[in-house]
Design an enzyme around this catalytic site. Sequence first.
Site, PDB file in Angstrom:
ATOM      1  NE  ARG A 103       8.095  40.111   4.569  1.00 31.38           N
ATOM      2  CZ  ARG A 103       7.486  41.287   4.404  1.00 31.38           C
ATOM      3  NH1 ARG A 103       7.007  41.937   5.449  1.00 31.38           N
ATOM      4  NH2 ARG A 103       7.380  41.822   3.204  1.00 31.38           N
ATOM      5  CB  SER A 340       7.608  32.429  -2.868  1.00 38.41           C
ATOM      6  OG  SER A 340       7.460  32.887  -4.201  1.00 38.41           O
ATOM      7  CG  HIS A 342       5.304  38.142   2.396  1.00 37.21           C
ATOM      8  ND1 HIS A 342       5.413  37.797   3.730  1.00 37.21           N
ATOM      9  CD2 HIS A 342       4.791  39.401   2.374  1.00 37.21           C
ATOM     10  CE1 HIS A 342       4.969  38.790   4.475  1.00 37.21           C
ATOM     11  NE2 HIS A 342       4.590  39.781   3.691  1.00 37.21           N
ATOM     12  CB  CYS A 343      10.230  34.421   2.109  1.00 39.43           C
ATOM     13  SG  CYS A 343       8.881  33.296   2.510  1.00 39.43           S
ATOM     14  CG  MET A 344      12.904  35.921  -1.650  1.00 36.55           C
ATOM     15  SD  MET A 344      13.000  35.477  -3.396  1.00 36.55           S
ATOM     16  CE  MET A 344      14.360  34.295  -3.346  1.00 36.55           C
TER      17      MET A 344
END
Length: 363
Positions: A103, A340, A342-344
């Site tokens: 992201r 988590s 969204h970051c991935m």
Amino acid sequence: MKHLTPHDPSPRALGFAMPPEWAGHAATWMSWPADDDLWFGQLEAVRTEYAQLAATIARFERVELLVRDEESERDARRRLASGPDSSLDIQFHRVPLDDVWIRDNGPIFVRNEQNELAFTNWKFNSWGEKFEWKNDDRVPEYVAAQLGMGHWDLSTVLEGGAIEVNGDGVALVTRSCLLTPTRNPHLSEQDYATLLGAYLGIDKLLWLDGGLENDHTDGHIDTITRFTDPQTIVTSVEHDPADANHAVMGHNLKQLREMQDGQQRPFRVVELPLPALRLEGEEGRLPPTYANFYIGNGFVVVPQYGDPNDQRALDVLTPLFPGREVIGLPSRAIIGGGGSFHCMTQQQPEGTVWSGEEVGVGA
């Protein structure tokens, strides 16, 4: 495929803007976890949760999965082929990687009214040079080569998790992140408004002050506050006045209730609880949050932590996404790395590839 620079016409000048996450996707880009040291010896548990996330997304849309070496690819193929969805649409790419947070280091796509797709390539420096980043900073160029896609190369530091758009010209950001001296110390709030207007099509930039305690991103917006449609904002709240997040989240909530969109209309603001339990990691308090959900084609995946508020968060979010399956998946091991779902993930919107060749300048 053109590499465009700030000397070329901007995306906005050519009719491009960043679509909201709920717009249709062609694919989701992800990076397989590989470094046991970065995961404090918990790589096996992280990969188990990550495989569930990738397999769930691949039920709904194609996953473009970056793997950094032979071991990673072998491990990913084994885990993703052993479940009930053995025919998942997952494409593998062998690419040098430092970490999994695509992201923030991946491309930020923009689209025009002709449904042509390009992207912007911002500088990634691992949230102010906190970790290794040089391989991850090259990921957008790999994506460009794979897609044959024109894009703008910028020297400004910006992570995808630092900006949240509503698809109607409005974006949310935090001062605690964007105004840190380790990113772009020369840029003011107005400078960011100008840049994000030119390169992501943002008309109105709304600022919150801060994020979660001990968030190594310095308070990314995608860990606390998200749009669920152009007029609805869901924002994290902490009801325990003894918790360090209570005052910051309460101030954010007050600010959001006073904000307006581009037509001077107030937003609908929905409160989302933070996990009830305090989680500790190797470097102190962890920043678990339900706001780090990911929206895809027909689904929303929401991190779960084995916490009393897990189901409550799903109950808050489900009515906000009519027509989408809201799915809770475990992220207790993943949050040990500081982020988590969204970051991935990084969405590639639907659209035809724009090569940039129509622009007569560029290398």
